[in-house]
Motif scaffolding. Structure first.
Motif, short mmCIF file in Angstrom:
data_model
loop_
_atom_site.label_atom_id
_atom_site.label_comp_id
_atom_site.label_asym_id
_atom_site.label_seq_id
_atom_site.Cartn_x
_atom_site.Cartn_y
_atom_site.Cartn_z
N VAL A 6 -3.59 30.23 61.05
CA VAL A 6 -2.33 29.73 61.62
C VAL A 6 -1.54 30.90 62.20
CG1 VAL A 6 -0.13 28.60 61.12
CG2 VAL A 6 -2.24 27.73 60.09
N ALA A 7 -1.55 32.02 61.47
CA ALA A 7 -0.80 33.19 61.96
C ALA A 7 -1.38 33.64 63.30
CB ALA A 7 -0.88 34.33 60.94
N SER A 8 -2.73 33.62 63.40
CA SER A 8 -3.31 34.08 64.67
C SER A 8 -3.01 33.10 65.79
CB SER A 8 -4.80 34.34 64.52
OG SER A 8 -5.49 33.13 64.45
N LEU A 9 -2.95 31.80 65.47
CA LEU A 9 -2.62 30.81 66.51
C LEU A 9 -1.17 30.98 66.96
CD1 LEU A 9 -4.33 27.64 64.98
CD2 LEU A 9 -5.05 28.87 67.03
N SER A 10 -0.28 31.17 65.98
CA SER A 10 1.14 31.33 66.33
C SER A 10 1.33 32.61 67.12
CB SER A 10 2.02 31.42 65.08
OG SER A 10 1.77 30.34 64.26
N SER A 11 0.63 33.68 66.68
CA SER A 11 0.88 34.95 67.34
C SER A 11 0.31 34.94 68.75
CB SER A 11 0.34 36.12 66.53
OG SER A 11 -1.04 36.22 66.71
N SER A 12 -0.83 34.22 68.96
CA SER A 12 -1.34 34.21 70.34
C SER A 12 -0.42 33.41 71.24
CB SER A 12 -2.78 33.73 70.41
OG SER A 12 -2.84 32.37 70.17
N GLU A 13 0.28 32.40 70.65
CA GLU A 13 1.25 31.64 71.48
C GLU A 13 2.43 32.50 71.88
OE1 GLU A 13 0.98 26.90 70.71
OE2 GLU A 13 2.75 27.94 69.99
N SER A 14 2.83 33.38 70.95
CA SER A 14 4.03 34.15 71.26
C SER A 14 3.68 35.52 71.81
CB SER A 14 4.90 34.29 70.01
OG SER A 14 4.12 34.90 69.01
N SER A 15 2.39 35.74 72.17
CA SER A 15 1.98 37.09 72.59
C SER A 15 2.71 37.54 73.85
CB SER A 15 0.48 37.16 72.81
OG SER A 15 0.12 36.25 73.81
N SER A 16 3.13 36.56 74.69
CA SER A 16 3.81 36.96 75.92
C SER A 16 5.14 37.62 75.60
CB SER A 16 4.01 35.76 76.82
OG SER A 16 4.62 34.74 76.06
N GLN A 17 5.74 37.26 74.42
CA GLN A 17 7.03 37.88 74.09
C GLN A 17 6.87 39.09 73.18
OE1 GLN A 17 8.28 34.27 72.37
NE2 GLN A 17 7.68 33.44 74.36
N ARG A 18 5.60 39.40 72.80
CA ARG A 18 5.42 40.47 71.82
C ARG A 18 5.62 41.85 72.43
NH1 ARG A 18 0.40 39.42 70.35
NH2 ARG A 18 0.92 38.10 68.60
N LYS A 19 6.20 42.74 71.62
CA LYS A 19 6.37 44.12 72.10
C LYS A 19 5.02 44.80 72.12
CE LYS A 19 10.77 44.69 69.79
NZ LYS A 19 10.84 44.48 68.38
N PRO A 20 4.80 45.73 73.09
CA PRO A 20 3.51 46.42 73.12
C PRO A 20 3.28 47.18 71.82
CG PRO A 20 4.90 47.08 74.99
CD PRO A 20 5.72 46.18 74.12
N GLY A 21 2.05 47.19 71.34
CA GLY A 21 1.72 47.97 70.15
C GLY A 21 1.79 47.17 68.88
N ALA A 22 2.39 45.98 68.93
CA ALA A 22 2.49 45.18 67.70
C ALA A 22 1.11 44.56 67.39
CB ALA A 22 3.52 44.10 67.89
N ASP A 23 0.97 43.97 66.17
CA ASP A 23 -0.29 43.37 65.76
C ASP A 23 -0.70 42.29 66.76
OD1 ASP A 23 0.26 44.87 63.63
OD2 ASP A 23 0.86 43.20 62.32
N SER A 24 -2.00 42.18 67.04
CA SER A 24 -2.39 41.17 68.01
C SER A 24 -3.80 40.69 67.82
CB SER A 24 -2.24 41.73 69.42
OG SER A 24 -3.14 42.79 69.58
N LYS A 25 -4.00 39.40 68.17
CA LYS A 25 -5.35 38.84 68.22
C LYS A 25 -5.79 39.00 69.67
CE LYS A 25 -7.81 34.53 67.84
NZ LYS A 25 -7.68 33.37 68.65
N GLN A 26 -6.97 39.54 69.87
CA GLN A 26 -7.42 39.77 71.24
C GLN A 26 -8.02 38.50 71.82
OE1 GLN A 26 -9.85 43.31 71.23
NE2 GLN A 26 -8.41 44.36 69.90
N SER A 27 -7.69 38.25 73.08
CA SER A 27 -8.17 37.01 73.69
C SER A 27 -9.52 37.26 74.38
CB SER A 27 -7.14 36.51 74.69
OG SER A 27 -6.96 37.50 75.66
N GLY A 28 -10.14 36.19 74.80
CA GLY A 28 -11.38 36.30 75.56
C GLY A 28 -12.63 36.16 74.72
#
Ligand SMILES: CCCC/C=C/CC(=O)SCCNC(=O)CCNC(=O)[C@H](O)C(C)(C)COP(=O)(O)OP(=O)(O)OC[C@H]1O[C@@H](n2cnc3c(N)ncnc32)[C@H](O)[C@@H]1OP(=O)(O)O
Length: 358
Positions: free
Chosen positions: A80-102
């Motif tokens: 769920v965290a990875s789904l939520s974070s990928s939804e909000s990735s456009s607002q995320r600051k560079p360098g923060a935790d991220s799930k990579q797409s593709g």
């Protein structure tokens, strides 16, 4: 820290807030983890074959096998965290935790200076499809160049990985066999080369049983942590095949030729403790605390100076790099012939006719 009941409930709430439909495969995964976390292993009667939706849900839940409730809860919260974070990735600051797409067959995340590459076909025990081979090569290439300290492989669900997806070898017409075998030998060689060349420490978090190529590759990893639920199995002779992943060289070197032969020729399955005794595994953890203990430890290690770790890994590994490439090439070319043999073709047909599950 392991996910608490409260984290689980928060995640259930977050799912309802997702703006984008995550797709059927993810929804099934969420359902299965939710059921496993709240009720334990699948105990419902199997729906009839025409009850497609309920059968798909039942299959997804049942595929989690005996995955402990706590692990399912943790995986649910992580998903769920990875789904939520990928939804909000456009607002995320560079360098923060991220799930990579593709990636479709993997979940690749960057967190705490660790690139985590998770096999993500839990319903198929994380068997490696052609697509997954390519995605892994891509993920390794990226992890070698990013600013992470090291890369960690693990599996989603109850298995670490069931090895090569035997479907890779099906639907091949008789006059295509030779060409396909050549194609797969090149794929295998390139794939294993990526592990030989990986410049940073490579760690395996073996969360459950491991089969075939996912086991042989462990000889090219720097550290292997295993749950006490993990097993290690290379059924090459059963499949009319022969060793790959440089295991024909690395396994005798790690465990001695007598023990290596039992695994590689007779397909002897090792428990996690046996694999530890034989030097294939660095440390074994109780399954109930596996994720928490291992990730806490890895997070601490990831704070060590990254260049020092990288240089040490290269010092340890580079002496034998050319030799490993030569061994990989030889193993791939022998397999190219094996895949065209009656022994191999019959064994794969047997697997799919459910006569000879290994
Ligand atoms: C191009 C490079 C080639 C490199 C070559 C590498 C060599 C190898 O890796 S050899 C090892 C190959 N792997 C195997 O032989 C494992 C085969 N699978 C099994 O023996 C069993 O599935 C299992 C022991 C892993 C699990 O058994 P269990 O009864 O718990 O579950 P299942 O119902 O069998 O599995 C669930 C589901 O997943 C499918 N599946 C699992 N592993 C594979 C696989 N390796 N290839 C294809 N499909 C696999 C299985 O068929 C089930 O699918 P369905 O639900 O659709 O029936």
């Amino acid at each position: 820290m392991e996910a608490s009941q409260k984290d689980f409930e928060t995640a259930m709430h977050q799912v309802k807030l997702l703006k984008k439909d995550p797709g059927n495969e993810v929804k099934l995964k969420l359902y299965a983890l939710y059921k496993q976390a709240s009720e334990g292993p699948c105990n419902a009667p199997k729906p009839g074959i025409f009850d497609l939706i309920n059968k798909a849900k039942w299959d997804a839940w049942n595929a989690l096998g005996s995955l402990p409730k706590e692990t399912a809860r943790q995986n649910y919260v992580d998903l769920v965290a990875s789904l939520s974070s990928s939804e909000s990735s456009s607002q995320r600051k560079p360098g923060a935790d991220s799930k990579q797409s593709g990636y479709e067959t993997l979940v690749v995340t960057s967190e705490d200076s660790i690139t985590k590459i998770m096999f993500n076909r839990p319903n198929k025990k994380n068997a490696i499809t052609t697509q997954m081979y390519h995605e892994i090569m891509h993920a390794l290439d990226a992890a070698g160049k990013d600013d992470s300290a090291f890369a960690v492989f693990t599996g989603n669900g109850d298995y670490y990985c069931s090895g090569n997806d035997l479907n890779n070898f099906t639907n091949v017409l008789p006059d295509e066999v030779e060409e396909k075998a050549k194609h797969f030998a090149i794929l295998l060689r390139n794939f294993v080369d990526c592990f030989i060349n990986f410049p940073k420490p490579l760690i395996a978090v073996v969360n459950g049983p491991a089969v075939g190529i996912s086991v042989t590759l462990l000889g090219l990893f720097d550290i292997v942590y295993a749950s006490d639920r993990a097993t290690f199995h290379t059924p090459f002779s059963h499949l009319g095949q022969s060793p790959e992943g440089c295991s024909s060289y690395m396994f005798p070197k790690i465990m001695g030729s007598a023990k290596a032969a039992e695994m590689l020729i007779f397909g002897k399955k090792l428990t996690a403790r046996e694999a530890y005794t034989q030097g294939l595994v660095s440390e074994v953890f109780p399954d109930s605390t596996f994720q928490e203990e291992v990730w806490t430890r890895l997070k601490t290690y990831s704070q060590l100076p990254p260049n020092a770790m990288k240089i040490s890994k290269q010092l340890i590994r580079n002496v034998e790099k050319e030799k490993l490439h030569a061994i990989n090439s030889k193993e791939s070319s022998i397999l190219q012939d094996r895949w065209q043999s009656d022994e191999c073709i019959n064994a794969i047909m047997n697997f799919f006719s459910k006569k000879a599950k290994l």
